[in-house]
Design an enzyme around this catalytic site. Sequence first.
Site, PDB file in Angstrom:
ATOM      1  CE1 TYR A 165       0.281   1.885   4.270  1.00 39.96           C
ATOM      2  CE2 TYR A 165       0.832  -0.441   4.508  1.00 39.96           C
ATOM      3  CZ  TYR A 165       0.845   0.855   4.995  1.00 39.96           C
ATOM      4  OH  TYR A 165       1.427   1.138   6.198  1.00 39.96           O
ATOM      5  CB  CYS A 166       1.452   4.061  -1.675  1.00 37.95           C
ATOM      6  SG  CYS A 166       0.241   4.243  -2.996  1.00 37.95           S
ATOM      7  NE  ARG A 167      -2.010  11.766   0.318  1.00 37.39           N
ATOM      8  CZ  ARG A 167      -2.895  12.115  -0.612  1.00 37.39           C
ATOM      9  NH1 ARG A 167      -2.865  11.573  -1.811  1.00 37.39           N
ATOM     10  NH2 ARG A 167      -3.832  13.013  -0.342  1.00 37.39           N
TER      11      ARG A 167
END
Length: 101
Positions: free
Chosen positions: A64-66
Site C-alpha cells: 500500500y501507499c497513500r
Amino acid sequence: MNLTQEDWVSRLEADDKSVILDVRTGAECDEGVIPNAINIDIYEGQGFITKIEALDKSKNYYVYCRSGARSAKACEVMNSLGFENAFNLLGGIIEWEGEVE
C-alpha cells in the site's frame, strides 16, 4: 493484483505467509502505518529495487501507499522481479478503515 480493501484484508487475515509492505516515504510513514508493515520507499529508485530483491519471494506481499498509485507500480516492479503474489490496496491508506499505528 489490485484488491479492494475488503478483499485485501480478508486475504491478508487468512494468509500465513503474508508481509505488509508500505512503499511511502519515511515522512509519510511518520503520520501512521498499518500495523506490522515494513517500509521500503519506492522513491529510492535503485535502492528500492535492491531492497525488494532481498525479500523472500515465497511470501505474499500486501502493498500500500497513500492512494494506491505508487503501490500499483511497486506491484508491477515486484512481478517483473519474479514475485508471484503482490497485492495492491486500492485507495491506499487515505481510504483505509482499519487500524493505524
